[in-house]
Design a protein around this motif. Sequence first.
Motif, PDB file in Angstrom:
ATOM      1  N   LEU A  15      38.463  49.758  39.901  1.00 40.95           N
ATOM      2  CA  LEU A  15      38.949  50.504  40.974  1.00 40.95           C
ATOM      3  C   LEU A  15      40.457  51.306  40.582  1.00 40.95           C
ATOM      4  O   LEU A  15      41.294  51.746  41.643  1.00 40.95           O
ATOM      5  CB  LEU A  15      39.288  49.580  41.998  1.00 40.95           C
ATOM      6  CG  LEU A  15      38.154  48.706  42.391  1.00 40.95           C
ATOM      7  CD1 LEU A  15      38.702  47.676  43.487  1.00 40.95           C
ATOM      8  CD2 LEU A  15      37.083  49.641  43.212  1.00 40.95           C
ATOM      9  N   ASP A  16      40.352  51.772  39.378  1.00 41.34           N
ATOM     10  CA  ASP A  16      41.581  52.595  38.966  1.00 41.34           C
ATOM     11  C   ASP A  16      41.373  53.963  38.770  1.00 41.34           C
ATOM     12  O   ASP A  16      40.055  54.265  38.247  1.00 41.34           O
ATOM     13  CB  ASP A  16      41.875  52.146  37.382  1.00 41.34           C
ATOM     14  CG  ASP A  16      43.351  52.519  36.992  1.00 41.34           C
ATOM     15  OD1 ASP A  16      43.624  53.566  37.563  1.00 41.34           O
ATOM     16  OD2 ASP A  16      43.695  51.938  36.036  1.00 41.34           O
ATOM     17  N   GLN A  42      36.216  44.478  36.410  1.00 32.42           N
ATOM     18  CA  GLN A  42      35.524  44.793  37.746  1.00 32.42           C
ATOM     19  C   GLN A  42      36.258  44.249  39.107  1.00 32.42           C
ATOM     20  O   GLN A  42      36.734  43.149  38.982  1.00 32.42           O
ATOM     21  CB  GLN A  42      34.091  43.832  37.663  1.00 32.42           C
ATOM     22  CG  GLN A  42      33.256  44.441  36.346  1.00 32.42           C
ATOM     23  CD  GLN A  42      32.906  46.014  36.633  1.00 32.42           C
ATOM     24  OE1 GLN A  42      32.444  46.559  37.548  1.00 32.42           O
ATOM     25  NE2 GLN A  42      33.035  46.667  35.441  1.00 32.42           N
ATOM     26  N   GLY A  43      36.319  44.836  39.909  1.00 30.98           N
ATOM     27  CA  GLY A  43      36.640  44.695  41.197  1.00 30.98           C
ATOM     28  C   GLY A  43      38.359  45.029  41.129  1.00 30.98           C
ATOM     29  O   GLY A  43      38.624  44.567  42.159  1.00 30.98           O
ATOM     30  N   ASN A  44      38.874  45.100  40.185  1.00 34.64           N
ATOM     31  CA  ASN A  44      40.420  45.234  40.055  1.00 34.64           C
ATOM     32  C   ASN A  44      41.003  46.664  40.043  1.00 34.64           C
ATOM     33  O   ASN A  44      40.184  47.795  39.898  1.00 34.64           O
ATOM     34  CB  ASN A  44      40.872  44.761  38.728  1.00 34.64           C
ATOM     35  CG  ASN A  44      41.244  43.026  38.939  1.00 34.64           C
ATOM     36  OD1 ASN A  44      41.679  42.730  39.867  1.00 34.64           O
ATOM     37  ND2 ASN A  44      40.714  42.271  38.226  1.00 34.64           N
ATOM     38  N   ILE A  45      42.318  46.719  40.466  1.00 35.07           N
ATOM     39  CA  ILE A  45      42.870  47.946  40.562  1.00 35.07           C
ATOM     40  C   ILE A  45      43.866  48.249  39.428  1.00 35.07           C
ATOM     41  O   ILE A  45      44.178  47.349  38.416  1.00 35.07           O
ATOM     42  CB  ILE A  45      43.887  47.731  41.791  1.00 35.07           C
ATOM     43  CG1 ILE A  45      44.848  46.629  41.758  1.00 35.07           C
ATOM     44  CG2 ILE A  45      42.866  47.721  43.008  1.00 35.07           C
ATOM     45  CD1 ILE A  45      45.869  46.530  42.819  1.00 35.07           C
ATOM     46  N   THR A  49      46.989  43.232  35.762  1.00 30.38           N
ATOM     47  CA  THR A  49      47.518  42.321  34.945  1.00 30.38           C
ATOM     48  C   THR A  49      49.079  41.681  35.481  1.00 30.38           C
ATOM     49  O   THR A  49      49.393  40.639  35.166  1.00 30.38           O
ATOM     50  CB  THR A  49      47.761  42.788  33.560  1.00 30.38           C
ATOM     51  OG1 THR A  49      48.613  43.740  33.423  1.00 30.38           O
ATOM     52  CG2 THR A  49      46.440  43.137  32.913  1.00 30.38           C
ATOM     53  N   THR A  50      49.414  42.624  36.406  1.00 34.73           N
ATOM     54  CA  THR A  50      50.874  42.093  36.802  1.00 34.73           C
ATOM     55  C   THR A  50      50.702  41.401  38.216  1.00 34.73           C
ATOM     56  O   THR A  50      51.717  41.057  38.596  1.00 34.73           O
ATOM     57  CB  THR A  50      51.774  43.555  36.819  1.00 34.73           C
ATOM     58  OG1 THR A  50      51.378  44.254  37.915  1.00 34.73           O
ATOM     59  CG2 THR A  50      52.195  44.081  35.721  1.00 34.73           C
ATOM     60  N   PHE A  51      49.524  41.357  38.658  1.00 30.37           N
ATOM     61  CA  PHE A  51      49.392  40.591  39.969  1.00 30.37           C
ATOM     62  C   PHE A  51      48.373  39.668  39.909  1.00 30.37           C
ATOM     63  O   PHE A  51      47.690  39.105  40.568  1.00 30.37           O
ATOM     64  CB  PHE A  51      48.635  41.727  41.160  1.00 30.37           C
ATOM     65  CG  PHE A  51      49.307  42.877  41.055  1.00 30.37           C
ATOM     66  CD1 PHE A  51      50.533  42.727  41.895  1.00 30.37           C
ATOM     67  CD2 PHE A  51      48.996  44.260  40.716  1.00 30.37           C
ATOM     68  CE1 PHE A  51      51.379  44.069  42.303  1.00 30.37           C
ATOM     69  CE2 PHE A  51      49.874  45.266  40.965  1.00 30.37           C
ATOM     70  CZ  PHE A  51      50.895  45.269  41.878  1.00 30.37           C
ATOM     71  N   SER A  57      41.029  36.879  39.847  1.00 26.29           N
ATOM     72  CA  SER A  57      40.193  37.086  38.801  1.00 26.29           C
ATOM     73  C   SER A  57      40.916  37.863  37.509  1.00 26.29           C
ATOM     74  O   SER A  57      40.499  38.099  36.332  1.00 26.29           O
ATOM     75  CB  SER A  57      39.228  38.096  38.953  1.00 26.29           C
ATOM     76  OG  SER A  57      39.682  39.380  39.808  1.00 26.29           O
ATOM     77  N   ALA A  58      42.103  38.462  38.030  1.00 27.94           N
ATOM     78  CA  ALA A  58      43.135  38.975  37.019  1.00 27.94           C
ATOM     79  C   ALA A  58      43.344  38.395  35.670  1.00 27.94           C
ATOM     80  O   ALA A  58      43.654  38.816  34.694  1.00 27.94           O
ATOM     81  CB  ALA A  58      44.300  39.678  37.626  1.00 27.94           C
TER      82      ALA A  58
END
Length: 77
Positions: A15-16, A42-45, A49-51, A57-58
């Motif tokens: 999602l970036d 998948q499914g991440n912004i 890694t900071t969240f 899932s991060a």
Amino acid sequence: NLKGFPPTVLATASLDPLRDGGRAFAAKLIAAGVPTNYYEAQGNIHGYTTFRKAIPSAQNDLDVILSMAKAMLAGSR
């Protein structure tokens, strides 16, 4: 010309807004023969890694990326 670049671990998030550029760069590195591991969370912004405490899932995604880097470094000895 990307020949001679060091082995690379490249990670993006699905999602970036920078994802497509990351995919394209990974493909160019691979085409140039640079040892490359590409991972898409998948499914991440962007910045996932900071969240890690807010996005469950991060942490797993980061663990996978660090494992890839560790394996790549172990192979370069």
